[in-house]
Structure formats: structure tokens, C-alpha cells
Write an enzyme that holds these catalytic residues in place. Structure first.
Site, PDB file in Angstrom:
ATOM      1  N   LYS A 188       0.816  -1.211   0.000  1.00  0.00           N
ATOM      2  CA  LYS A 188       0.000   0.000   0.000  1.00  0.00           C
ATOM      3  C   LYS A 188       0.855   1.269   0.000  1.00  0.00           C
ATOM      4  CE  LYS A 188      -3.221  -3.065   0.527  1.00  0.00           C
ATOM      5  NZ  LYS A 188      -4.050  -3.608  -0.492  1.00  0.00           N
TER       6      LYS A 188
HETATM    7  C1  LIG Z   1      -4.997  -4.675   0.553  1.00  0.00           C
HETATM    8  C2  LIG Z   1      -6.450  -4.621   0.450  1.00  0.00           C
HETATM    9  C3  LIG Z   1      -7.285  -4.923   1.544  1.00  0.00           C
HETATM   10  C4  LIG Z   1      -6.802  -5.332   2.918  1.00  0.00           C
HETATM   11  O1  LIG Z   1      -5.628  -6.005   2.957  1.00  0.00           O
HETATM   12  P1  LIG Z   1      -4.813  -6.370   4.269  1.00  0.00           P
HETATM   13  O2  LIG Z   1      -3.684  -7.173   3.716  1.00  0.00           O
HETATM   14  O3  LIG Z   1      -5.719  -7.154   5.144  1.00  0.00           O
HETATM   15  O4  LIG Z   1      -4.336  -5.129   4.938  1.00  0.00           O
HETATM   16  C5  LIG Z   1      -8.645  -4.776   1.371  1.00  0.00           C
HETATM   17  N1  LIG Z   1      -9.176  -4.378   0.204  1.00  0.00           N
HETATM   18  C6  LIG Z   1      -8.417  -4.069  -0.855  1.00  0.00           C
HETATM   19  C7  LIG Z   1      -9.057  -3.574  -2.108  1.00  0.00           C
HETATM   20  C8  LIG Z   1      -7.026  -4.219  -0.785  1.00  0.00           C
HETATM   21  O5  LIG Z   1      -6.289  -3.946  -1.861  1.00  0.00           O
END
Ligand SMILES: *Cc1c(COP(=O)(O)O)cnc(C)c1O
Length: 409
Positions: A188
Site C-alpha cells: 500500500k
Molecule cells: C490490501 C487490500 C485490503 C486489505 O488487505 P490487508 O492485507 O488485510 O491489509 C482490502 N481491500 C483491498 C481492495 C485491498 O487492496
């Protein structure tokens, strides 16, 4: 192979973490009277809320956990339908399933985000919420979505996990719906290894979300029991070490977004004007800039292009496409999709089939992600540049794209 924040880990993160290690406190809760206690999680929450422009923020253990907390805070549960796009990370869907609600798939449009026109077609008497997902850093068409939500009296849960730092019409994503989720995993905008954030402007939702994340406790406790617990919660807390890294990363986010915009513009300008190749529609220029998405006129050309540069169309990229979610396809909901509990049956079941979203299939077969800040093969963005790429590297990447896209005619 990660997001932009990960590439910029440095002395700032180190300093914050050492600060925690030297303090003697690892939990988010410490002694308020002890000057050694450093309040990293609490400080992160305060600064994050300010950055997004909301009243409240809660740091939690993952983006997936953040989504589940959002659903629980809104009281979404058995029999409720939640509208979600067919192009998203599995967590948007699995969080709905674990809230024992029913995900209802909706088409995307050429912005690769949820298609507002299709939302209205999928609303039933059981629909409780819309979960727009700001995919690949691109804000959803929030004006239209909020209008539909108002018309049908639905909640809006923004899945902003891929779009930390993006804005829509002057507002940060995550500040527009009722309650929103962010992720701090390594792919992210900013990262703490793992982690997430729930944000809202509503004090009652904040209290419920906080309680769900911390065994039912009221917000603002410092590890001491304060008052009565009104709900039954679980534990999605983060500790001071994670909070320390998240805080150092948050203080870099504006620079990250600026740098990504700069690099993306250079790459985009250098490859603009190729016949038969356009770009994904951006719902706001203040998107994250993490990914540059090419949209070909023709799916065979998209395939040939991918072979040449050694990447995949989004359609074939993996797990973010409903067609590739083998653990959901062929199932009917409510059902026991790997759930430890039996989901009660309420009326008609919703079925998940391959190719049930023809518009989404068509767009994703013609779409190719080029990395700018998020380098991730699982997103179909294993090829491109990173936040550290030099001007020469951007020029080289553009040349490969141009040559491949021209040769395939
Ligand atoms: C990364 C992501 C999440 C949550 O991911 P975690 O690995 O649990 O932090 C949720 N929705 C989307 C669209 C994502 O790209």
C-alpha cells in the site's frame, strides 16, 4: 516487490521504533503519568484523522480487519446484502462473508472502479450497504454513489485500502462515506508491514468500531477498564512498534504522492498517442499515482503486448478478479464458504458464476497495469517503474512500452 512507502523505509522509521524499544512500553496502552510512554499508536491515530479530514481514526491489525470492523459497526449481518465490485482484492468480499452478510457483485467501468449505473440494478429489499473500492489508487465516482445511497437509504463503506492519499473533488478518500477502511500492508501507499485503519466522522460508529476492535471497550481508555462495555468485541489492536513505523510512514505520505504524480506524468506523457492504446479513466486527477493502466481497443493486442513485455492483462493477473476467485465461484450465498459457523438462510440465494459480469470481463481483458509506485505481480503490475526510478529508467520503460505496442499491429 511492494508499495512506495516500503521503498522509502529509512532512519525515520528506525528512530520511531527505537523510541518505543527504549520506552519499555510495547502495548498501545501505557501509564499516562510516565513520561517514558510514547503514545505512538494514539499519535498515529490523531495525525491520520487529521490527514484524511475526519473526526475519528482507529489503528487496527489489517485492512481486512478494518473492513470487518466497519461492517460490524454498522450492524450488517445475516441476510443483509452488500454491493461490491467484481474487480477488487478478495478481502472486500471475505469481510462481508465473515460478517455473515451476502456480497452482491457489480460491474466496473473504464475507471476500473464500481459502475454506478450497475449498482442501481443490483439493489434489492435486502441491500444494506455499498462498498465502493478505490481500485489502484483511483477514487470511485463518489458523487453518484452517495446519491444512490441516499435515494435507497444505504450505508457506504469505502474500501480505501489501495488509495491512501487519493482525493475526490477536494476530499480525501475515506472521508466521504459513513465509515472507511485503509490497509498498511507492504503493497500500500504507506506501510507498517501489516496494519489497517478505520475512519469515520460519526461518534456512535466510532464507539462501536473501537469496541469491536478492543473487546467491547469504550474509546479513550488507557488500558484501564472505563465504564461498562456496551458491545461484545474482539481484538484487532496494534502495538507501539507497528504504530511507530506507521507514524514515520504517515509523515512521508504527502511526499510519496507528489513523487508518484511526477514520475507517472513523465511515463504517461512519453507513451501517449499510440494508436489503439488509451488509459484508464481517472475519476479525479488527485488519485494516488501508484499505477498507470493501459486500455487497449482490442483484447488480442493487449495479450500480444503482454507477451512482448513479459506481463499479464489484468484479467489474467490473479486474485483481484472475481473470475479467478476459485473459492467463491460456483458457490451460493448464504452458505458455508469455509466459515466456522452456519450462515442462516434468508430467502433467495445469490449465486457466483464465472463470466457473470461481461462488461468487467471485457474491460479487464483489454487492460494492462504498469507499475509506478506499487510493484506487484499479483495485481498484474510486475512490469514498469518504482518510486525510486530515475528519469533514464522511466525513458527506458517508456521505450519498451512504445515498441511493444507499435510492433503488435
Ligand atoms: C490490501 C487490500 C485490503 C486489505 O488487505 P490487508 O492485507 O488485510 O491489509 C482490502 N481491500 C483491498 C481492495 C485491498 O487492496
Amino acid at each position: 516487490m511492494a508499495g512506495p512507502g516500503f521503498y522509502l523505509f529509512g532512519n525515520e522509521e528506525k528512530k520511531e521504533v527505537l523510541d518505543v524499544l527504549e520506552s519499555g512500553y510495547l502495548s498501545r496502552y501505557g501509564s499516562e503519568n510516565d513520561p517514558d510512554f510514547k503514545y505512538k499508536v494514539a499519535t498515529f491515530e490523531k495525525e491520520f484523522a487529521k490527514y484524511i479530514g475526519v473526526n475519528y481514526s482507529i489503528a487496527v491489525s489489517s485492512g481486512t480487519g478494518a473492513l470487518l470492523i466497519c461492517l460490524e459497526a454498522l450492524g450488517i449481518g445475516p441476510g443483509d446484502e452488500v454491493i461490491v465490485p467484481g474487480y477488487t482484492f478478495i478481502a472486500s468480499i471475505s469481510s462481508i462473508i465473515y460478517a455473515r452478510a451476502i456480497p452482491v457483485f457489480v460491474e466496473i467501468d473504464e475507471s476500473l472502479t464500481i459502475d454506478p449505473d450497475d449498482i442501481e440494478k443490483k439493489i434489492t429489499k435486502k441491500t444494506k450497504a455499498i462498498m465502493p473500492v478505490h481500485m489502484l489508487g483511483n477514487p470511485c465516482k463518489m458523487d453518484k454513489i452517495m446519491k444512490i445511497a441516499k435515494k435507497y437509504n444505504l450505508y457506504v463503506i469505502e474500501d480505501a485500502c489501495q488509495a491512501n492519499g487519493a482525493s475526490y473533488k477536494g476530499k480525501k478518500v475515506g472521508s466521504i462515506g459513513d465509515i472507511s477502511a485503509f490497509s498498511l500492508n507492504v503493497f500500500k501507499t504507506i506501510s507498517a508491514g501489516d496494519g489497517g485503519v478505520v475512519v469515520t466522522n460519526d461518534s456512535s460508529l466510532y464507539e462501536k468500531a473501537f469496541g469491536f476492535h478492543d473487546q467491547g471497550h469504550k474509546p479513550a481508555r488507557m488500558g484501564i477498564e472505563v465504564g461498562e462495555r456496551s458491545i461484545i468485541g474482539l481484538n484487532f489492536r496494534i502495538n507501539e512498534l507497528t504504530g511507530a513505523v506507521a507514524l514515520a510512514q504517515l509523515r512521508k505520505i504527502e511526499k510519496i504522492i507528489l513523487t508518484l504524480h511526477e514520475k507517472k506524468k513523465k511515463l504517461k506523457d512519453a507513451i501517449s498517442g499510440i494508436e489503439g492504446v488509451g488509459f484508464r479513466e481517472l475519476n479525479d486527477e488527485e488519485e494516488c499515482g501508484t499505477i498507470l493502466t493501459l486500455i487497449f481497443d482490442d483484447k488480442d493486442r493487449a495479450e500480444k503486448f503482454c507477451k512482448k513485455v513479459g506481463t499479464k492483462t489484468i484479467y489474467n493477473s490473479g486474485w483481484h478478479v472475481y473470475n479467478n476467485m476459485e473459492n467463491i465461484l460456483g458457490k451460493k450465498m448464504p452458505t458455508k464458504i469455509n466459515c466456522p459457523f452456519t450462515c442462516p438462510y434468508y430467502g433467495e440465494k445469490v449465486e457466483y458464476k464465472a463470466h457473470m459480469l461481461p462488461k468487467t470481463d471485457d474491460i479487464l481483458q483489454r487492460a494492462v497495469n504498469i507499475s509506478v509506485g506499487v510493484v506487484d505481480e499479483g495485481l498484474g503490475a510486475g512490469f514498469g517503474i518504482s518510486i525510486l526510478s530515475s528519469d533514464e529508467e522511466i525513458v527506458d520503460c517508456a521505450a519498451i512500452i512504445k515498441n511493444a505496442a507499435t510492433e503488435i499491429f
